[in-house]
Scaffold this motif. Structure first.
Motif, short mmCIF file in Angstrom:
data_model
loop_
_atom_site.label_atom_id
_atom_site.label_comp_id
_atom_site.label_asym_id
_atom_site.label_seq_id
_atom_site.Cartn_x
_atom_site.Cartn_y
_atom_site.Cartn_z
N LYS A 295 0.80 -1.21 -0.01
CA LYS A 295 0.11 -0.02 -0.10
C LYS A 295 0.88 1.26 -0.08
O LYS A 295 2.14 1.17 0.33
N MET A 296 0.28 2.28 -0.74
CA MET A 296 0.99 3.75 -0.56
C MET A 296 0.26 4.66 -0.30
O MET A 296 -1.13 4.62 -0.55
N PRO A 297 0.70 5.77 0.48
CA PRO A 297 -0.45 6.84 0.70
C PRO A 297 -0.80 7.59 -0.53
O PRO A 297 0.01 7.86 -1.35
N GLU B 18 -4.90 8.77 2.66
CA GLU B 18 -5.26 7.15 3.03
C GLU B 18 -4.41 6.36 2.23
O GLU B 18 -3.64 6.58 1.23
N ASP B 19 -4.05 5.02 2.81
CA ASP B 19 -3.11 4.10 2.17
C ASP B 19 -4.10 3.07 1.23
O ASP B 19 -5.15 2.69 1.74
N LYS B 20 -3.82 3.28 0.07
CA LYS B 20 -4.33 2.53 -1.00
C LYS B 20 -3.44 1.32 -1.58
O LYS B 20 -2.28 1.59 -1.69
N ASP C 272 8.61 -0.66 3.68
CA ASP C 272 8.32 -1.72 4.51
C ASP C 272 9.47 -2.55 4.98
O ASP C 272 10.35 -2.80 4.23
#
Length: 160
Positions: A32-34, A46-48, A102
């Motif tokens: 996921k990335m912001p 949001e993290d999508k 990560d």
């Protein structure tokens, strides 16, 4: 030997699929990335998912039980080419993790691989990697007092 495989999820159910698979004991990775999102006129972050509708799962061709994957809530299918599941190279998964910041083990470990413990009460002792214990821990065998003991250790505290 363990490899990363790709799972296609049902629309809008990627997070659910990951939770359900992890509840069954599978090791998964959902990058996921912001992302800036405007909700009710206000900008929020949001993290999508980096790959909407897909997640990675770490399995062994011989040791893992693949059957429950198909019937897991949120899972549409295991991505395959013909009758063979598509393998995602471990180097590619590690590169994605590095790019997204990560925490991840430097290399994928395999069963019966010798490792060295780098931190904690067993620092500088040699052990044998058994299997992953989730995303951040591993089971290792350590010879103590003439007997093999199975321990769960942070992945950050072992190296191969």
């Amino acid at each position: 030997m363990y490899n990363w495989y790709v799972i296609q999820t049902k629309p809008g159910q990627t997070d659910r699929a990951q939770i359900e698979l992890e509840n069954q004991g599978f090791d998964t990775y959902l990058p996921k990335m912001p992302v800036d999102v405007i909700k009710r006129g206000k900008r929020t972050v949001e993290d999508k998912p980096l790959f909407p509708g897909y997640l990675f799962i770490y399995l062994s061709e011989l040791e893992s039980n693949w059957r429950p994957i198909r019937s897991t809530r949120g899972v549409a299918k295991l991505v395959s080419f013909g009758s063979q599941p598509a393998i995602m190279p471990a180097d590619a998964v590690m590169a994605i993790r590095r790019q997204l910041g990560d925490k991840a083990p430097l290399q994928s470990l395999h069963s019966d691989q010798p490792v060295e413990i780098t931190e904690g009460p067993f620092k500088d002792l040699n052990a044998i990697f058994v299997e992953y214990d989730g995303e951040k821990r591993a089971f290792v065998l350590l010879e103590l007092l003439g007997r093999w003991q199975r321990l769960s250790i942070d992945l950050e505290n072992i190296r191969n």
